[in-house]
Design an enzyme around this catalytic site. Sequence first.
Site, mmCIF file in Angstrom:
data_model
loop_
_atom_site.group_PDB
_atom_site.id
_atom_site.type_symbol
_atom_site.label_atom_id
_atom_site.label_comp_id
_atom_site.label_asym_id
_atom_site.label_seq_id
_atom_site.Cartn_x
_atom_site.Cartn_y
_atom_site.Cartn_z
ATOM 1 N N SER A 7 -0.309 5.084 -7.999
ATOM 2 C CA SER A 7 0.694 4.745 -8.916
ATOM 3 C C SER A 7 0.888 5.621 -10.105
ATOM 4 C CB SER A 7 0.609 3.359 -9.846
ATOM 5 O OG SER A 7 1.445 3.166 -10.631
ATOM 6 N N TYR A 58 -5.430 -2.717 -13.495
ATOM 7 C CA TYR A 58 -4.506 -2.205 -12.140
ATOM 8 C C TYR A 58 -4.853 -0.485 -11.967
ATOM 9 C CZ TYR A 58 -0.182 -0.892 -9.697
ATOM 10 O OH TYR A 58 0.917 -0.161 -8.885
HETATM 11 P P1 NAD Z 1 4.953 -5.870 -3.537
HETATM 12 O O1 NAD Z 1 4.217 -6.839 -4.311
HETATM 13 O O2 NAD Z 1 6.555 -6.204 -3.573
HETATM 14 O O3 NAD Z 1 4.519 -6.182 -2.182
HETATM 15 C C1 NAD Z 1 3.190 -6.092 -1.756
HETATM 16 C C2 NAD Z 1 2.902 -6.668 -0.397
HETATM 17 O O4 NAD Z 1 1.390 -6.386 -0.242
HETATM 18 C C3 NAD Z 1 3.092 -8.103 -0.167
HETATM 19 O O5 NAD Z 1 3.725 -8.333 1.064
HETATM 20 C C4 NAD Z 1 2.063 -8.896 -0.271
HETATM 21 O O6 NAD Z 1 1.811 -9.980 0.674
HETATM 22 C C5 NAD Z 1 0.868 -7.753 0.354
HETATM 23 N N1 NAD Z 1 -0.458 -8.058 -0.195
HETATM 24 C C6 NAD Z 1 -0.994 -8.424 -1.303
HETATM 25 N N2 NAD Z 1 -2.184 -8.634 -1.344
HETATM 26 C C7 NAD Z 1 -2.761 -8.326 0.030
HETATM 27 C C8 NAD Z 1 -3.878 -8.440 0.637
HETATM 28 N N3 NAD Z 1 -5.105 -9.017 0.167
HETATM 29 N N4 NAD Z 1 -3.910 -8.127 1.897
HETATM 30 C C9 NAD Z 1 -2.718 -7.945 2.683
HETATM 31 N N5 NAD Z 1 -1.656 -7.728 2.083
HETATM 32 C C10 NAD Z 1 -1.435 -7.981 0.824
HETATM 33 O O7 NAD Z 1 4.427 -4.667 -3.920
HETATM 34 P P2 NAD Z 1 5.223 -3.208 -4.027
HETATM 35 O O8 NAD Z 1 5.966 -3.197 -5.279
HETATM 36 O O9 NAD Z 1 6.121 -3.085 -2.796
HETATM 37 O O10 NAD Z 1 4.225 -2.126 -4.007
HETATM 38 C C11 NAD Z 1 3.658 -1.687 -2.962
HETATM 39 C C12 NAD Z 1 2.684 -0.531 -3.510
HETATM 40 O O11 NAD Z 1 3.086 0.117 -4.237
HETATM 41 C C13 NAD Z 1 1.331 -1.055 -4.182
HETATM 42 O O12 NAD Z 1 0.017 -0.561 -3.782
HETATM 43 C C14 NAD Z 1 1.441 -0.836 -5.557
HETATM 44 O O13 NAD Z 1 0.597 -0.839 -6.345
HETATM 45 C C15 NAD Z 1 2.348 0.499 -5.506
HETATM 46 N N6 NAD Z 1 3.286 0.670 -6.576
HETATM 47 C C16 NAD Z 1 4.184 0.177 -7.003
HETATM 48 C C17 NAD Z 1 5.151 0.400 -7.836
HETATM 49 C C18 NAD Z 1 6.337 -0.427 -8.198
HETATM 50 O O14 NAD Z 1 6.790 -0.433 -9.384
HETATM 51 N N7 NAD Z 1 6.886 -1.289 -7.192
HETATM 52 C C19 NAD Z 1 5.032 1.318 -8.835
HETATM 53 C C20 NAD Z 1 3.862 2.105 -8.409
HETATM 54 C C21 NAD Z 1 2.913 1.917 -7.423
HETATM 55 C C1 4PL Z 2 5.496 2.839 -14.630
HETATM 56 O O1 4PL Z 2 2.489 0.986 -10.461
HETATM 57 O O2 4PL Z 2 3.963 2.909 -12.251
HETATM 58 C C2 4PL Z 2 5.290 -0.747 -14.154
HETATM 59 C C3 4PL Z 2 4.296 -1.788 -12.177
HETATM 60 N N1 4PL Z 2 5.795 0.698 -14.590
HETATM 61 O O3 4PL Z 2 3.316 -1.255 -11.144
HETATM 62 C C4 4PL Z 2 3.377 0.183 -11.483
HETATM 63 C C5 4PL Z 2 5.140 1.726 -14.120
HETATM 64 C C6 4PL Z 2 4.613 -0.662 -12.831
HETATM 65 C C7 4PL Z 2 4.135 1.610 -13.015
HETATM 66 C C8 4PL Z 2 3.857 0.538 -12.557
#
Ligand code: NAD
Ligand code: 4PL
Length: 244
Positions: free
Chosen positions: A137, A150
């Site tokens: 992230s 996180y």
């Molecule tokens: P989300 O919460 O919409 O979806 C996450 C998925 O992971 C869900 O389907 C959930 O059931 C699954 N999950 C959670 N715990 C689990 C476990 N223990 N075993 C198997 N599956 C599991 O998340 P997202 O927003 O799509 O984020 C996906 C990835 O991107 C993550 O690694 C998150 O840290 C990263 N990320 C997201 C953002 C954002 O703003 N959305 C920003 C930076 C990084």
């Molecule tokens: C800038 O990884 O990178 C909110 C929530 N804001 O999960 C993230 C920023 C979120 C981020 C993220």
Amino acid sequence: MNHQDRVAIITGSAQGIGTAIARNMSAEGAAVVIADLNGEGASEVAESLPNALPVTVDTSSEDQVGALVDATIERFGKVDVLVNNAAIVPFTEWDDVDFAEWRRIMSVNLDGVFLTSRAVYPHMRDAGYGRIVNIASNAFVAGTPNLAHYVASKGGVVGFTRALATELGRYGITVNAVAPGLTETEGTVASPHAQAFDFVQSLQAIPRRAMAVDIAPAVSFLASEEAAWVTGSLLVVDGGHTRH
Ligand code: NAD
Ligand code: 4PL
């Protein structure tokens, strides 16, 4: 990118960024394993794609991760690509995080990455080929508020990415990380992070909201055969928010 005849496990792919990665890699020819705690959601995604296997798995469970890799080998005979996308995205003031909550985030976001990598490793080593892409992230770069546990877990992911790249380069296995910025997903729109979209957009070089499909192509590149000379790297995909 070309992923014909490749087999990819994508964790956390029942929704959000994971689903976008799976759809993109599937469209580019990969057989995909939709691995998620939410088995019903995983089945729905898998049914919408050709050559997709849904697996219900908690990536923080060593036994369940072992079963995930066994099921992949049984169905497709190999594993070329592992995308570690499953994570918990919390929103908690740092001093409201008790130790149980700290451990919960670490167990999924960091332990899970170790367990899946450890489980696919013998298969990739014996094949002399592998691509591991970890979803970090840009909060690791920026030290974003209300995400201390996180951010620490994602720092661990970036460190592990570098160390594992060192260990596995000799086997034709690359290990890289992608760092998205705040992105619209089922998870973020249902959380307090939804309030931050406008502010974060004002910090980006490109003034619009990031969608899950904006993240998938970077993952596809690092997961491709063509990215063979890229390893141990962190690719920030955040519309120029952190300019890292
Ligand atoms: P989300 O919460 O919409 O979806 C996450 C998925 O992971 C869900 O389907 C959930 O059931 C699954 N999950 C959670 N715990 C689990 C476990 N223990 N075993 C198997 N599956 C599991 O998340 P997202 O927003 O799509 O984020 C996906 C990835 O991107 C993550 O690694 C998150 O840290 C990263 N990320 C997201 C953002 C954002 O703003 N959305 C920003 C930076 C990084
Ligand atoms: C800038 O990884 O990178 C909110 C929530 N804001 O999960 C993230 C920023 C979120 C981020 C993220």
